[in-house]
Design an enzyme around this catalytic site. Sequence first.
Site, PDB file in Angstrom:
ATOM      1  N   THR A   1       0.854  -1.089   0.078  1.00 42.09           N
ATOM      2  CA  THR A   1      -0.021  -0.160   0.085  1.00 42.09           C
ATOM      3  C   THR A   1       0.975   1.149   0.004  1.00 42.09           C
ATOM      4  O   THR A   1       2.059   1.199   0.375  1.00 42.09           O
ATOM      5  CB  THR A   1      -0.898   0.119   1.208  1.00 42.09           C
ATOM      6  OG1 THR A   1      -0.108   0.154   2.489  1.00 42.09           O
ATOM      7  CG2 THR A   1      -1.840  -1.240   1.561  1.00 42.09           C
TER       8      THR A   1
ATOM      9  N   GLN B   1       6.783  -0.315   6.578  1.00 41.32           N
ATOM     10  CA  GLN B   1       6.093  -0.132   5.317  1.00 41.32           C
ATOM     11  C   GLN B   1       4.823   0.795   5.704  1.00 41.32           C
ATOM     12  O   GLN B   1       4.479   0.612   6.772  1.00 41.32           O
ATOM     13  CB  GLN B   1       5.738  -1.638   4.768  1.00 41.32           C
ATOM     14  CG  GLN B   1       5.386  -1.615   3.442  1.00 41.32           C
ATOM     15  CD  GLN B   1       3.769  -1.772   3.496  1.00 41.32           C
ATOM     16  OE1 GLN B   1       3.073  -1.717   4.361  1.00 41.32           O
ATOM     17  NE2 GLN B   1       3.288  -2.335   2.122  1.00 41.32           N
ATOM     18  N   HIS B   2       4.257   1.201   4.847  1.00 37.19           N
ATOM     19  CA  HIS B   2       3.351   2.336   5.081  1.00 37.19           C
ATOM     20  C   HIS B   2       1.943   1.244   5.490  1.00 37.19           C
ATOM     21  O   HIS B   2       1.459   2.024   6.319  1.00 37.19           O
ATOM     22  CB  HIS B   2       2.596   2.742   3.523  1.00 37.19           C
ATOM     23  CG  HIS B   2       1.588   3.418   3.455  1.00 37.19           C
ATOM     24  ND1 HIS B   2       0.260   2.870   3.307  1.00 37.19           N
ATOM     25  CD2 HIS B   2       1.206   4.717   3.881  1.00 37.19           C
ATOM     26  CE1 HIS B   2      -0.604   3.605   3.387  1.00 37.19           C
ATOM     27  NE2 HIS B   2      -0.268   4.912   3.809  1.00 37.19           N
ATOM     28  N   GLY B   3       1.670   0.330   4.883  1.00 40.89           N
ATOM     29  CA  GLY B   3       0.461  -0.375   5.321  1.00 40.89           C
ATOM     30  C   GLY B   3       0.676  -0.760   6.930  1.00 40.89           C
ATOM     31  O   GLY B   3      -0.402  -0.806   7.780  1.00 40.89           O
TER      32      GLY B   3
END
Length: 101
Positions: free
Chosen positions: A34, A57-59
């Site tokens: 994401t 990580q973004h998600g």
Amino acid sequence: MPVSPGVATGPAKVLHAVDEKPIKTGDVLVATTTDPGWTPLFVNAAAIVLEVGGALQHGAVVAREFGKPCVVGLDRATTLLKDGQQAEVDGTKGTVRLEGG
């Protein structure tokens, strides 16, 4: 890899693009990865499963901010999981289990 604690169960919703289909309340969002454009989808998601990424990580970061269980690094998640399959996501243990299987 577990990246956001908690356990949630719901129907899998596999997306390859952010605007592919809506995420309904209680769905388990399944994607390759994401970026910030995906953030609105986290509101309704019960949990998140991502093929790539790590704790930063973004998600993973957004899942923690929203208090949603999240597991990352599940190779081929978008092909192994099918829309509608009941999936239990344990973001504490780092597991994804299909109900009935």
